[in-house]
Every structure is written in C-alpha cells, then in structure tokens.
Design a protein around this motif. Structure first.
Motif, mmCIF file in Angstrom:
data_model
loop_
_atom_site.group_PDB
_atom_site.id
_atom_site.type_symbol
_atom_site.label_atom_id
_atom_site.label_comp_id
_atom_site.label_asym_id
_atom_site.label_seq_id
_atom_site.Cartn_x
_atom_site.Cartn_y
_atom_site.Cartn_z
ATOM 1 N N GLU A 130 0.819 -1.209 0.000
ATOM 2 C CA GLU A 130 0.000 0.000 0.000
ATOM 3 C C GLU A 130 0.860 1.270 0.000
ATOM 4 O O GLU A 130 0.392 2.325 0.427
ATOM 5 N N THR A 131 2.082 1.179 -0.487
ATOM 6 C CA THR A 131 3.028 2.300 -0.425
ATOM 7 C C THR A 131 2.469 3.580 -1.032
ATOM 8 O O THR A 131 2.675 4.668 -0.511
ATOM 9 N N ASN A 132 1.757 3.471 -2.118
ATOM 10 C CA ASN A 132 1.278 4.659 -2.823
ATOM 11 C C ASN A 132 -0.055 5.188 -2.285
ATOM 12 O O ASN A 132 -0.557 6.192 -2.782
ATOM 13 N N LYS A 133 -0.608 4.548 -1.306
ATOM 14 C CA LYS A 133 -1.880 4.996 -0.738
ATOM 15 C C LYS A 133 -1.649 6.172 0.199
ATOM 16 O O LYS A 133 -0.598 6.326 0.810
ATOM 17 N N GLU A 138 0.614 9.351 4.999
ATOM 18 C CA GLU A 138 0.328 10.110 6.221
ATOM 19 C C GLU A 138 0.986 9.465 7.429
ATOM 20 O O GLU A 138 1.496 10.152 8.321
ATOM 21 N N LEU A 139 0.991 8.153 7.468
ATOM 22 C CA LEU A 139 1.631 7.428 8.563
ATOM 23 C C LEU A 139 3.144 7.683 8.582
ATOM 24 O O LEU A 139 3.725 7.888 9.637
ATOM 25 N N VAL A 140 3.736 7.717 7.406
ATOM 26 C CA VAL A 140 5.171 7.981 7.291
ATOM 27 C C VAL A 140 5.475 9.401 7.748
ATOM 28 O O VAL A 140 6.473 9.655 8.437
ATOM 29 N N GLU A 141 4.622 10.344 7.393
ATOM 30 C CA GLU A 141 4.812 11.737 7.809
ATOM 31 C C GLU A 141 4.710 11.888 9.322
ATOM 32 O O GLU A 141 5.434 12.675 9.915
#
Length: 144
Positions: A130-133, A138-141
């Motif tokens: 789901e990398t491009n979702k 938002e989770l990475v941010e």
C-alpha cells in the motif's frame, strides 16, 4: 530452523550413533522439508513478477504441507532410531516435571516469538503493498 535442527542433530548423533547421518524416517522427512523450504525461497525469486513468484511458491508450500504429518507420525509408523513422543498433552508424560516444565515454558515462548514475527512481517507486507496509498504516506509523515 530446519537446517539448525538437522545440523545439531547430526552433531549430537555422532557420539550417540557413531555416524553423522542415518537414513531414519524422521531425519529423511525433515531433510525433505528443508528442500521444500529452499524450493519455496528459490521459486519466489525465480519470477520477474513478484506476484507470480508468490503464487508459485504458495502452490509448492501447499503441496509441502503433506510432509508435516509424515514428520509428526514417522516414529509411530516406522521403526526408527527416534523414540515415540515422551511428552503428550492427552496422556501422562514419561518425563519428570523438572524437564517438561522448562520445555513447556520454552514452547510457549517460541509461540509468542513466532506470533510477534508474523505480525511484524504482515505489517511490513501491508505497508509495502500500500506504499502509494494516502494513509501510508500520512503514517510515514507522522513518524518523521
């Protein structure tokens, strides 16, 4: 883990049986399991498409599941070097309490370790797919 079990069993078998390898039913079925694991790993990487490799490896894994009861019951079906189970859930154990209590604790610990690794691997696979979702971005941010 299968390789470690086979190798450590061979090291232990030298002083016990006087040989590194015996074509015992349990040992042979464990060796087949090791080859199945290596086949699954090789098959996953053999395809240019990750999904195709995963499908092919899953088919081999489903076929390989047949080997699990063979490993479990090999000492009961054939007369081999290995003794039948010393510890059963349904019957009285042949082992003294001083031995089976630590065994039970270690088995439970290994199950917990396995569950933790499975959950971590599942989480990373979901994030990879789901990398491009938007929710992943938002989770990475949030983590940054």
């Amino acid at each position: 883990m299968t390789f470690v079990a086979l190798f450590s069993g061979a090291v232990w078998g030298v002083p016990t049986w006087g040989t590194w390898w015996m074509w015992d039913a349990r040992l042979t079925s464990m060796l087949i399991l090791l080859f199945l694991y290596l086949g699954v790993i090789a098959l996953r990487g053999a395809f240019s498409s990750r999904d195709s490799g995963s499908r092919a490896a899953s088919v081999l894994a489903m076929v390989g599941v047949i080997n699990i009861p063979i490993i479990k019951y090999s000492v009961e079906w054939w007369y081999t070097l290995h003794q039948p189970a010393s510890f059963t859930i349904t019957g009285r154990s042949a082992m003294p309490m001083e031995m089976w209590a630590p065994l039970l604790i270690m088995v439970l610990g290994f199950y917990c370790f396995f569950i933790a690794l499975t959950l971590m691997r599942t989480r990373s696979e979901i994030l990879r797919r789901e990398t491009n979702k938007r929710w992943v971005q938002e989770l990475v941010e949030e983590v940054k």
